[in-house]
Design a protein around this motif. Structure first.
Motif, mmCIF file in Angstrom:
data_model
loop_
_atom_site.group_PDB
_atom_site.id
_atom_site.type_symbol
_atom_site.label_atom_id
_atom_site.label_comp_id
_atom_site.label_asym_id
_atom_site.label_seq_id
_atom_site.Cartn_x
_atom_site.Cartn_y
_atom_site.Cartn_z
ATOM 1 N N PHE A 251 -7.940 16.463 -3.387
ATOM 2 C CA PHE A 251 -7.046 15.493 -2.757
ATOM 3 C C PHE A 251 -5.628 16.029 -2.607
ATOM 4 C CE2 PHE A 251 -5.036 12.573 -6.088
ATOM 5 C CZ PHE A 251 -3.954 12.147 -5.334
ATOM 6 N N MET B 147 -7.302 25.804 -17.839
ATOM 7 C CA MET B 147 -6.506 24.675 -18.350
ATOM 8 C C MET B 147 -7.320 23.767 -19.267
ATOM 9 S SD MET B 147 -4.556 23.367 -14.926
ATOM 10 C CE MET B 147 -3.722 24.500 -13.829
ATOM 11 N N ARG C 86 -0.349 10.656 -8.915
ATOM 12 C CA ARG C 86 0.556 10.133 -7.894
ATOM 13 C C ARG C 86 2.010 10.230 -8.368
ATOM 14 N NH1 ARG C 86 0.553 3.951 -7.818
ATOM 15 N NH2 ARG C 86 1.518 4.422 -9.817
ATOM 16 N N TYR D 114 -5.491 8.715 -11.421
ATOM 17 C CA TYR D 114 -4.899 8.699 -10.077
ATOM 18 C C TYR D 114 -3.415 8.337 -10.143
ATOM 19 C CZ TYR D 114 -3.299 6.805 -5.629
ATOM 20 O OH TYR D 114 -2.539 6.519 -4.511
ATOM 21 N N THR D 115 -3.075 7.300 -10.930
ATOM 22 C CA THR D 115 -1.669 6.875 -10.962
ATOM 23 C C THR D 115 -0.789 7.954 -11.607
ATOM 24 O OG1 THR D 115 -1.940 5.681 -13.054
ATOM 25 C CG2 THR D 115 -2.212 4.396 -11.054
ATOM 26 N N GLU E 161 -4.827 0.201 -6.566
ATOM 27 C CA GLU E 161 -4.997 1.352 -7.467
ATOM 28 C C GLU E 161 -6.458 1.513 -7.873
ATOM 29 O OE1 GLU E 161 -2.119 0.686 -10.570
ATOM 30 O OE2 GLU E 161 -0.486 1.516 -9.349
ATOM 31 N N LEU F 278 -11.267 8.280 -5.391
ATOM 32 C CA LEU F 278 -11.083 9.609 -5.976
ATOM 33 C C LEU F 278 -12.425 10.159 -6.470
ATOM 34 C CD1 LEU F 278 -9.230 11.918 -6.998
ATOM 35 C CD2 LEU F 278 -8.910 10.606 -9.090
ATOM 36 N N ASN G 275 0.911 4.101 -2.946
ATOM 37 C CA ASN G 275 0.594 5.527 -2.811
ATOM 38 C C ASN G 275 1.841 6.410 -2.803
ATOM 39 O OD1 ASN G 275 1.528 5.788 -0.101
ATOM 40 N ND2 ASN G 275 -0.383 4.931 0.628
ATOM 41 N N ARG H 111 9.923 6.782 -9.964
ATOM 42 C CA ARG H 111 9.437 5.721 -9.115
ATOM 43 C C ARG H 111 9.858 4.393 -9.750
ATOM 44 N NH1 ARG H 111 4.686 4.219 -6.502
ATOM 45 N NH2 ARG H 111 3.633 2.454 -7.440
ATOM 46 N N LEU I 240 -1.707 19.860 -10.670
ATOM 47 C CA LEU I 240 -2.919 19.682 -11.463
ATOM 48 C C LEU I 240 -2.621 19.925 -12.948
ATOM 49 C CD1 LEU I 240 -5.952 19.148 -11.284
ATOM 50 C CD2 LEU I 240 -6.305 21.616 -11.084
ATOM 51 N N ILE J 148 5.139 12.256 -6.737
ATOM 52 C CA ILE J 148 6.388 11.623 -6.289
ATOM 53 C C ILE J 148 7.595 12.300 -6.955
ATOM 54 C CG2 ILE J 148 7.760 9.493 -6.270
ATOM 55 C CD1 ILE J 148 5.159 7.931 -6.200
ATOM 56 N N LEU K 169 -9.239 16.026 -8.028
ATOM 57 C CA LEU K 169 -7.782 15.957 -7.867
ATOM 58 C C LEU K 169 -7.299 17.093 -6.978
ATOM 59 C CD1 LEU K 169 -6.580 15.113 -11.485
ATOM 60 C CD2 LEU K 169 -6.272 13.683 -9.455
ATOM 61 N N PHE L 285 -3.984 6.819 0.892
ATOM 62 C CA PHE L 285 -4.097 7.164 -0.527
ATOM 63 C C PHE L 285 -3.990 8.664 -0.756
ATOM 64 C CE2 PHE L 285 -6.573 3.101 -1.518
ATOM 65 C CZ PHE L 285 -5.521 2.565 -2.226
ATOM 66 N N PHE L 286 -4.644 9.443 0.084
ATOM 67 C CA PHE L 286 -4.839 10.842 -0.277
ATOM 68 C C PHE L 286 -4.070 11.849 0.559
ATOM 69 C CE2 PHE L 286 -8.863 8.789 -1.769
ATOM 70 C CZ PHE L 286 -8.488 8.787 -3.091
ATOM 71 N N GLY M 266 -8.773 4.824 -7.343
ATOM 72 C CA GLY M 266 -9.568 5.443 -8.406
ATOM 73 C C GLY M 266 -11.030 5.590 -8.011
ATOM 74 N N GLU N 33 -0.928 11.704 1.550
ATOM 75 C CA GLU N 33 0.513 11.713 1.316
ATOM 76 C C GLU N 33 1.266 11.438 2.611
ATOM 77 O OE1 GLU N 33 3.338 14.845 -0.820
ATOM 78 O OE2 GLU N 33 1.245 14.973 -1.446
ATOM 79 N N MET O 89 0.838 -1.205 0.000
ATOM 80 C CA MET O 89 0.000 0.000 0.000
ATOM 81 C C MET O 89 0.877 1.261 0.000
ATOM 82 S SD MET O 89 -3.349 0.803 1.052
ATOM 83 C CE MET O 89 -3.999 2.450 1.138
ATOM 84 N N THR P 218 -8.792 5.486 -12.120
ATOM 85 C CA THR P 218 -7.591 4.820 -11.607
ATOM 86 C C THR P 218 -6.364 5.254 -12.395
ATOM 87 O OG1 THR P 218 -8.825 2.904 -10.829
ATOM 88 C CG2 THR P 218 -6.496 2.543 -11.316
ATOM 89 N N THR Q 48 4.538 6.526 -0.709
ATOM 90 C CA THR Q 48 5.160 6.985 0.532
ATOM 91 C C THR Q 48 6.254 6.035 1.030
ATOM 92 O OG1 THR Q 48 3.386 5.942 1.827
ATOM 93 C CG2 THR Q 48 3.150 8.278 1.341
#
Lengths: 224, 196
Positions: free
Chosen positions: B51, A68, B96, B92-93, A46, A53, A17, B108, B66, B100, B48, B158-159, A50, B161, A13, B89, A19
């Motif tokens: 989060f 944007m 993320r 999200y990746t 993941e 989110l 994410n 990563r 963003l 990072i 987004l 997840f959110f 999603g 950090e 996990m 999903t 960390t």
């Protein structure tokens, strides 16, 4: 390869994410390359992110952010669009190990310039690329047949991926592909248990603690 | 259903269906459709941002992340494969990874399917191969059954950090408890996915 020891869900996990410390992430990614079962778990995580989110609240956007939606489609040049997965041109394993590790190796696994720590045990520290404030180590370790690592526990987390050979400790037998995910409270003393050298990839996010008196003398030798 | 000006219609509230998002993301990938991108942006950007801000980012940094995320969505949409992940999903990746990169100035480490050492999964049997839609519904059902104290930690990881150590500090519980709750939660979700 039949893998019996997998990544703990809490560790996976943290990798998913973003960390998890870089040194530990390299070991996780190397295991994922050879373990469809753990990849499936990572995908599940993941998927959950999603779904969550789309359930979060929304923040209101500034005027610049709102813009944007219009500027990105006209601002990005057609040739900047990525239509194929970027292909790596080099580094594909003549090293004999998966990419996340191969990227950090100076030579193939057979040609590593091992440094002896104590008779029968040698290591090779691997470079880390991330921010230096992260503590932790990443290295290859080679244990000769029948040799024992000094008994130790950890102040943080230790991940060990077996690349070749096998070892036995209190937690069981670990063979090529297996991953040992150890917390600070675990004391262990691995013994290489076949006629082959046991080669592992080990990452920690904090120094090891050796428990015996003579083992403590090794602390400076292991230097971690 | 979409109206001539490109906004979604015919549903109460603002939440898009996962299938709508998937379709729009594919339209961006295949046809560079700016209208589909605007719809995706309207659905995803405010979430987004929520989060990112909730994760402790200041407003200007969140705006940068963003922007970079949505640029990557536009540029890389051609790589999106709806049989592998849902649009939310996938986005999200991307967010993320942008986060990072900013935080650690590093790539990563990730497995690469092109790697000769990569071990592929045995082909799925007909029974295992369920549609993405069914998958999503099953995971959602399983998540709904988690006790609140497990769900809280999963959402924080997840959110927000936050590392597990930081979550332990914030909630004032031992690190071991954070880890065991995560393990319990996933054990339960896997068990539910098997019976559902």
């Amino acid at each position: 390869m039949s893998i019996r020891h997998h990544i703990g869900d809490d560790t996976l996990m943290a990798y998913v994410n973003g960390t998890l410390a870089e040194s530990l992430s390299v070991v996780v990614a190397t295991h994922l390359a050879i373990c469809p079962k753990c990849r499936k778990s990572a995908e599940l995580m993941e998927d959950m992110a999603g779904l969550l989110l789309m359930e979060t609240e929304t923040a209101s956007l500034s005027a610049a952010e709102e813009a944007m939606a219009e500027t990105i489609p006209v601002g990005v040049l057609q040739e900047d669009r990525i239509l194929d997965r970027p292909k790596k041109t080099q580094g594909y394993s003549n090293t004999g190990v998966p990419m996340p590790l191969a990227d950090r190796m100076p030579a193939a696994l057979d040609d590593i310039p091992w440094r002896t720590l104590i008779p029968g045990i040698s290591h090779y520290p691997l470079p880390r690329t991330g921010s230096s404030k992260e503590k932790g180590t990443l290295r290859l370790l080679k244990i000769a047949p029948g040799k024992t690592m000094p008994e130790h526990s950890h102040t943080g987390q230790e991940l060990t991926l077996i690349l070749r050979g096998s070892y036995i400790d209190d937690l069981g037998r670990f063979q090529a592909g297996d991953l040992a995910d150890l917390d600070s409270d675990t004391l262990h003393q691995p013994v290489a248990d076949t006629a082959e050298d046991c080669i592992c990839l080990i990452a920690t996010n904090a120094p090891l603690k050796f428990s015996g008196f003579f083992s403590r003398l090794l602390q400076p030798v292991f230097g971690i | 259903m979409t109206s001539p000006d490109g906004s979604r219609q015919g549903r109460a509230g603002t939440r898009a269906l996962p299938e709508d998002l998937d379709r729009d993301l594919m339209a961006v990938g295949l046809e560079q459709d700016p209208t589909a991108f605007r719809r995706l942006f309207a659905d995803l950007a405010p979430r987004l941002k929520f989060f990112l801000i909730k994760g402790g980012m200041i407003e200007s940094a969140a705006e940068d992340v963003l922007q970079e995320t949505m640029m990557k969505v536009w540029r890389k949409a051609g790589l999106f494969d709806s049989s592998k992940a849902s649009a939310s999903t996938w986005v999200y990746t991307i967010a993320r990874n942008v986060r990072i990169d900013r935080l650690r100035k590093e790539n990563r480490p990730e497995p690469d399917p092109e790697d000769p050492c990569y071990v592929s999964e045995a082909p799925e049997t007909g029974e295992q191969a369920v549609s993405r839609k069914q998958d999503r519904e099953r995971i959602q059902k399983a998540m709904a059954l988690l006790p609140p104290e497990q769900m809280t930690i999963i959402k924080m990881s997840f959110f927000d950090e936050k590392s597990h150590g930081e979550i332990a500090e914030t909630l004032d519980i031992p690190l071991g408890t954070v880890k065991s709750r995560i393990r319990l939660a996933f054990g339960k979700i896997r068990a539910e996915l098997e019976v559902l």
